[in-house]
Write a protein that holds these residues in place. Structure first.
Motif, PDB file in Angstrom:
ATOM      1  N   ALA A 255       0.816  -1.221   0.000  1.00 46.71           N
ATOM      2  CA  ALA A 255       0.000   0.000   0.000  1.00 46.71           C
ATOM      3  C   ALA A 255       0.843   1.261   0.000  1.00 46.71           C
ATOM      4  N   ALA A 256       1.969   1.232   0.727  1.00 45.68           N
ATOM      5  CA  ALA A 256       2.796   2.445   0.863  1.00 45.68           C
ATOM      6  C   ALA A 256       4.255   2.035   1.009  1.00 45.68           C
ATOM      7  N   PRO A 257       4.947   1.795  -0.104  1.00 43.12           N
ATOM      8  CA  PRO A 257       6.360   1.398  -0.030  1.00 43.12           C
ATOM      9  C   PRO A 257       7.181   2.396   0.799  1.00 43.12           C
ATOM     10  N   GLY A 258       8.034   1.834   1.673  1.00 39.47           N
ATOM     11  CA  GLY A 258       8.860   2.684   2.523  1.00 39.47           C
ATOM     12  C   GLY A 258       8.151   3.206   3.751  1.00 39.47           C
ATOM     13  N   SER A 259       6.980   2.661   4.057  1.00 47.09           N
ATOM     14  CA  SER A 259       6.207   3.148   5.196  1.00 47.09           C
ATOM     15  C   SER A 259       6.879   2.777   6.516  1.00 47.09           C
ATOM     16  N   PHE A 271      10.828  -6.211  23.463  1.00 51.18           N
ATOM     17  CA  PHE A 271      12.204  -6.181  22.966  1.00 51.18           C
ATOM     18  C   PHE A 271      12.457  -7.321  21.981  1.00 51.18           C
ATOM     19  N   ARG A 272      11.990  -8.522  22.298  1.00 54.81           N
ATOM     20  CA  ARG A 272      12.204  -9.637  21.356  1.00 54.81           C
ATOM     21  C   ARG A 272      11.428  -9.408  20.063  1.00 54.81           C
ATOM     22  N   ALA A 273      10.235  -8.834  20.172  1.00 52.05           N
ATOM     23  CA  ALA A 273       9.478  -8.504  18.962  1.00 52.05           C
ATOM     24  C   ALA A 273      10.236  -7.477  18.124  1.00 52.05           C
ATOM     25  N   ALA A 274      10.908  -6.539  18.789  1.00 54.55           N
ATOM     26  CA  ALA A 274      11.702  -5.545  18.064  1.00 54.55           C
ATOM     27  C   ALA A 274      12.862  -6.208  17.330  1.00 54.55           C
ATOM     28  N   MET A 275      13.512  -7.172  17.978  1.00 56.46           N
ATOM     29  CA  MET A 275      14.599  -7.901  17.335  1.00 56.46           C
ATOM     30  C   MET A 275      14.081  -8.674  16.123  1.00 56.46           C
ATOM     31  N   MET A 276      12.883  -9.235  16.250  1.00 61.42           N
ATOM     32  CA  MET A 276      12.303  -9.989  15.140  1.00 61.42           C
ATOM     33  C   MET A 276      11.914  -9.053  13.994  1.00 61.42           C
ATOM     34  N   ALA A 277      11.401  -7.861  14.348  1.00 60.20           N
ATOM     35  CA  ALA A 277      11.044  -6.886  13.309  1.00 60.20           C
ATOM     36  C   ALA A 277      12.279  -6.498  12.512  1.00 60.20           C
ATOM     37  N   ARG A 278      13.381  -6.314  13.207  1.00 63.21           N
ATOM     38  CA  ARG A 278      14.630  -5.982  12.518  1.00 63.21           C
ATOM     39  C   ARG A 278      15.057  -7.131  11.604  1.00 63.21           C
ATOM     40  N   LYS A 279      14.896  -8.356  12.082  1.00 63.86           N
ATOM     41  CA  LYS A 279      15.300  -9.540  11.317  1.00 63.86           C
ATOM     42  C   LYS A 279      14.549  -9.643   9.995  1.00 63.86           C
ATOM     43  N   VAL A 280      13.249  -9.349  10.011  1.00 64.57           N
ATOM     44  CA  VAL A 280      12.447  -9.499   8.791  1.00 64.57           C
ATOM     45  C   VAL A 280      12.382  -8.214   7.970  1.00 64.57           C
ATOM     46  N   GLY A 281      13.029  -7.144   8.456  1.00 66.65           N
ATOM     47  CA  GLY A 281      13.110  -5.915   7.675  1.00 66.65           C
ATOM     48  C   GLY A 281      11.942  -4.969   7.813  1.00 66.65           C
ATOM     49  N   ASP A 283      10.412  -1.668   9.206  1.00 63.04           N
ATOM     50  CA  ASP A 283      10.919  -0.389   9.694  1.00 63.04           C
ATOM     51  C   ASP A 283       9.969   0.135  10.756  1.00 63.04           C
ATOM     52  N   GLY A 284      10.198  -0.285  11.995  1.00 64.34           N
ATOM     53  CA  GLY A 284       9.279   0.156  13.035  1.00 64.34           C
ATOM     54  C   GLY A 284       9.799  -0.105  14.428  1.00 64.34           C
ATOM     55  N   GLN A 285       9.345   0.730  15.353  1.00 63.09           N
ATOM     56  CA  GLN A 285       9.643   0.556  16.765  1.00 63.09           C
ATOM     57  C   GLN A 285       8.534  -0.258  17.404  1.00 63.09           C
TER      58      GLN A 285
END
Length: 333
Positions: A255-259, A271-281, A283-285
């Motif tokens: 819907a919005a590339p680069g969102s 914190f572990r969810a944040a690490m997983m978000a980083r792993k799959v790319g 872009d979010g806190q």
């Protein structure tokens, strides 16, 4: 002076690493090392002062871990019993109880080794001390940085607020999931007040014991409480946290590339969810919502175990090295 310089070095690494990416576990380790060397510097300064004062501080440093371990073990056992009574006898619900029993057994092993002066028992106790020390250091790093991470403000505007599902009771949103939705709503309101209302993306498929997909019940919960239906989307395929991230990323990028987004879960999981978000790319806190106090110890232990095992080469490698170091005493006769 040297310990302070080393502490400053690790603190500088910590600040730089957090600036680059808040979601790395090495941030927690850098902070832990900085605190440890700061403590060594303080002890070194005290050793140069009055002998009586240094002896009191040294005794406290040596005794507090023992007393703290005993108290923590007792607390975890009591908490584990409460957890099983309230949440049932699922394997994860025994973690607090097992950890408490393990700590008490460790203290008994150390005391028995000192009392009996057995060489073999001393080697087992010494090796156990190395392993417990290493794991405890990482665990304290994890808790300390997770606490800080959960209080970091959201940077700038975001396009999406992604709320992770956590299971329904039939078709009803239980308190644990409701806390996530309420936290997500608070983030949405804060963003909307700045003139940029984001899309709230509910992420969660349908489990075998659920009457509807989690995301459907979550969306209904929000719209019933005044969130415009046009600002709520559903991701209905995911079964795990990693799938939550991957499938939500697909929707956002389509819907919005680069969102950019904020991901909402419970505080013990942030914190572990944040690490997983980083792993799959993604872009979010990640921000966390409150959790019942009795639930927190077992959940935190589970999260730490998952993070520890997510780095098997380095962590298991160091554990094997510590075991080899401890058992090498058998040949040092």
């Amino acid at each position: 002076m040297i310990p302070y310089c080393i502490a400053l070095f690790f603190f500088a690494l910590f600040c730089w690493s957090v600036y680059r990416d808040r979601r790395r576990f090495r941030n927690a380790v850098y902070l832990g090392l900085a605190v440890c060397f700061l403590g060594l510097g303080v002890l070194d300064d005290l050793s140069k002062g009055p002998v009586e004062s240094f002896e009191v501080v040294l005794a406290a440093v040596l005794l507090l871990p023992v007393l703290g371990t005993l108290l923590l073990g007792g607390f975890l056992i009591a908490n584990g019993v409460k957890m099983v009574r309230k949440e049932g006898r699922g394997p994860a619900n025994f973690l607090s109880l097992l950890a408490g029993l393990g700590l008490i057994a460790f203290i008994v092993l150390m005391a028995t080794a000192v009392h009996t002066e057995s060489r073999w028992l001393g080697i087992v106790a010494g090796t156990s001390l190395l392993l417990v020390g290493y794991v405890s250091f990482l665990f304290l790093c994890f808790i300390g940085y997770a606490f800080l991470y959960g209080r970091m403000p959201v940077r700038g505007d975001v396009d999406y607020v992604v709320v992770l599902g956590s299971g329904l009771i039939g078709s009803r949103v239980p308190p644990l999931l409701a806390s996530r939705l309420d936290r997500g709503r608070a983030v949405y309101d804060a963003q909307a007040a700045r003139g940029n209302p984001p899309v709230m993306l509910m992420s969660g498929g349908q489990g075998p014991d659920e009457e509807v997909a989690e995301s459907v019940a979550m969306a209904d919960y929000l719209t019933d409480r005044g969130v415009p239906a046009a600002h709520v989307e559903r991701e209905q395929r995911s079964r795990t946290t990693e799938e939550n991230m991957r499938f939500s990323k697909e929707i956002m990028q389509s819907a919005a590339p680069g969102s950019r987004c904020v991901i909402v879960t419970n505080n013990f999981h942030a914190f572990r969810a944040a690490m997983m978000a980083r792993k799959v790319g993604v872009d979010g806190q990640v921000v966390g919502s409150p959790t019942a106090a009795y639930f927190w110890p077992s959940a935190t232990i589970r999260e730490f175990a998952a993070v520890f095992l997510a780095h098997p080469v380095i962590n298991l490698g160091i554990c094997l090295l510590l075991i080899a170091t401890g058992t090498s005493a058998l040949w040092d006769r």
